[in-house]
Design an enzyme around this catalytic site. Structure first.
Site, short mmCIF file in Angstrom:
data_model
loop_
_atom_site.label_atom_id
_atom_site.label_comp_id
_atom_site.label_asym_id
_atom_site.label_seq_id
_atom_site.Cartn_x
_atom_site.Cartn_y
_atom_site.Cartn_z
N GLY A 177 3.12 4.19 -1.50
CA GLY A 177 3.37 5.62 -1.44
C GLY A 177 4.25 6.03 -0.28
CB SER A 178 5.11 9.46 0.83
OG SER A 178 5.74 10.02 1.96
#
Lengths: 129, 401
Positions: A58-59
């Site tokens: 993820g980010s």
């Protein structure tokens, strides 16, 4: 391949999952509890553990979350992964949480609840009974 | 009573980042907490990317500015470190969430505004140039060839490596910040000689900026190395080059185009009509938009000038938001472009960008028309709105009278 991404020395109890962790949005910053109901560690706090997981996903903003949980005294003592990813690497660096990368084989030799001592300077992990 | 049953030595530690004595001392905390943290970030990033040392850099460009993306955790972190951290080299900054001059025209809550201003203040305290732009390569002078820099904004890193003869990793917000504070960056693959194992051949006829954006998006997905060969591009204008860099930065980790067919024997992939159509179908989710946005990456003066020319005697029939750096907005105002664009119904926003803007959300907009592949990806995935992709020519033709 084995790497030391963030150094340190800690003793604690293993919390292991075979699922990757997305720190942005699936870990409660105040408590360290995993809030993603599809995750193996749902409702479990990662606080004070030696957290074993394959890698982060993820980010990259998730690195700030790792910093936040540490600021709230809810962070793991150390993290151990199979694969180096930049989100977890920078998050642990910001928060000064030891982070090492171990092989698939070593990864499978650990179970949740086992007591270990991790010392990156001596480059060793010791299981304690 | 403790019994040791198993000792697992990390014998084969491939400790790769060699530090100088000064760097070692900083990592131990002998130069203060901020330098310790910055060195921890560089070492962790360097180990993760197999760098063998740290090298001096002359310019950093930071991401992690928009409150919409970094949130409370980011705001608190920056506020805390800005008390002690100061940048060591020229440091420029990505867009934030709004243009303070016209923020009252948009329904943004007080909390957002005050948190965003806190982030802005923290960066300024650290000595960062408040450029709020994702096109540093267009608004600042480019240093001499092969200068080492550290750019976190993906389109800017790719543009710098591919077109500006600079050398940068595709930095994270954190490694770029650490580089700004230390003046150093991990010496990873992008700073060394390139040897990509993939060549992409552009086979689409009469491409416009959408086609090049989709080509970049496609390249980011298939290129697994840090650089990729690309051929068959033809002559490209600024808009098309920016679109291609923005596209690749959105979909992957590859951070450099090498122009040409590459070494003999490497894998070759065509980007033809079919790949273009597949990419279009993935990103285009609406037949028309409620509003139009232009600028992701932000528009430079050349594009503003071109747009002003195209809009002579015409007006938009819908809202059209145009994103540009503040320095460009000021230049454009002096030349008279801003008056012309406002007459044509455009809203000109400085300091922010289509990409991850808090000014568009699904409560007030169902779909957005844009010519930006990067913008389309984020509007869809972060803002949750549908996207109608059209080239600038098609937009001017179809949406103005």
């Amino acid at each position: 391949m084995k790497k030391i991404l963030v150094g340190g020395s800690v003793k604690g109890s293993i919390l292991k999952t075979e699922m990757p962790i997305n720190f942005l949005g699936t870990v409660e910053k105040k408590t360290g509890v995993i809030s993603d109901k599809n995750h193996e560690l749902f409702k479990i706090s990662i606080r004070g553990s030696i957290l074993l997981f394959p890698s982060g996903i993820g980010s990259s903003v998730g690195a700030y979350t790792i910093y936040s949980i540490k600021s709230n005294n809810s962070a793991p003592l150390a993290m151990i992964c199979k694969k180096a990813d930049l989100t977890v690497a920078t998050g642990c660096a910001l928060a000064n949480i030891p982070l090492v990368i171990i092989s698939e084989e070593e990864f499978s030799s650990y179970k949740t609840g086992e007591e270990v001592s991790l010392d990156t300077r001596a480059k060793k992990i010791i299981k304690i009974i | 009573m403790i019994t040791y049953v198993q000792v697992l030595y990390l014998y084969q530690v491939t400790c790769s980042v060699e530090l100088t004595r000064g760097e070692e001392s900083a990592l131990k905390g002998e130069q203060g907490e901020i330098m310790e943290m910055a060195h921890r970030i560089l070492v962790a990033t360097g180990e993760a990317t197999d760098a063998e040392k740290l090298v001096p850099i002359e310019w950093t460009h930071l991401s992690g500015v928009n409150y919409n993306t970094i949130g409370d955790a980011g705001e608190e972190f920056l506020s805390s470190i800005s008390k002690g951290a100061r940048v060591k080299v020229k440091t420029t900054l990505n867009p934030m969430g709004f243009d303070i001059d016209n923020v009252s025209n948009y329904s943004l809550d007080e909390n957002f505004i005050s948190k965003q201003l806190s982030i802005k203040g923290s960066y300024e305290t650290m000595g960062v140039t408040p450029s709020f732009s994702c096109i540093p390569y267009e608004i600042f002078d480019i240093p001499k060839n092969d200068t080492q820099v550290a750019f976190a904004e993906s389109n800017a890193a790719i543009h710098a490596n591919s077109y500006d003869n600079l050398k940068t990793n595709k930095e994270s917000a954190f490694s770029a910040l650490a580089s700004a504070i230390t003046g150093k960056s991990p010496y990873s693959s992008l700073r060394m000689e390139d040897s990509p194992n993939l060549a992409i051949q552009m086979k689409v006829n009469n491409p416009n900026e959408l086609t090049y954006g989709m080509l970049g998006f496609f390249a980011g997905k298939v290129a697994k190395d840090s650089s990729v060969n690309i051929s068959g591009l033809g002559k490209m204008d600024t808009r098309q080059r920016k679109s291609m860099c923005g596209g690749m930065g959105t979909s992957g980790t590859c951070a450099k185009f090498l122009f040409g067919e590459g070494k003999p024997g490497i894998e070759k992939i065509d980007f033809d009509e079919k790949q273009a159509q597949d990419t279009y179908d993935e990103l285009n989710t609406a037949e028309k938009g409620d509003i139009i946005t232009l600028g992701s990456p932000q528009l430079g003066l050349e594009e503003i000038s071109d747009l002003t020319g195209r809009l002579k005697g015409r007006s938009f029939e819908k809202r059209c938001m145009i994103f540009t750096p503040r320095t460009v907005k000021e230049q454009a105002r002096r030349i008279g472009y801003i008056d012309e664009l406002e007459r044509a119904g455009c809203e000109i926003l400085a300091d922010c960008c289509t990409c991850l803007t808090p000014l568009i959300n699904k409560d007030n907009v169902d779909a957005v028309t844009t010519n930006s592949i990067k913008g389309a990806f984020y509007l869809k995935n972060s803002n949750g709105v549908d996207v109608n992709l059209r080239s600038l020519s098609q937009i001017v033709e179809g949406e103005t009278k």
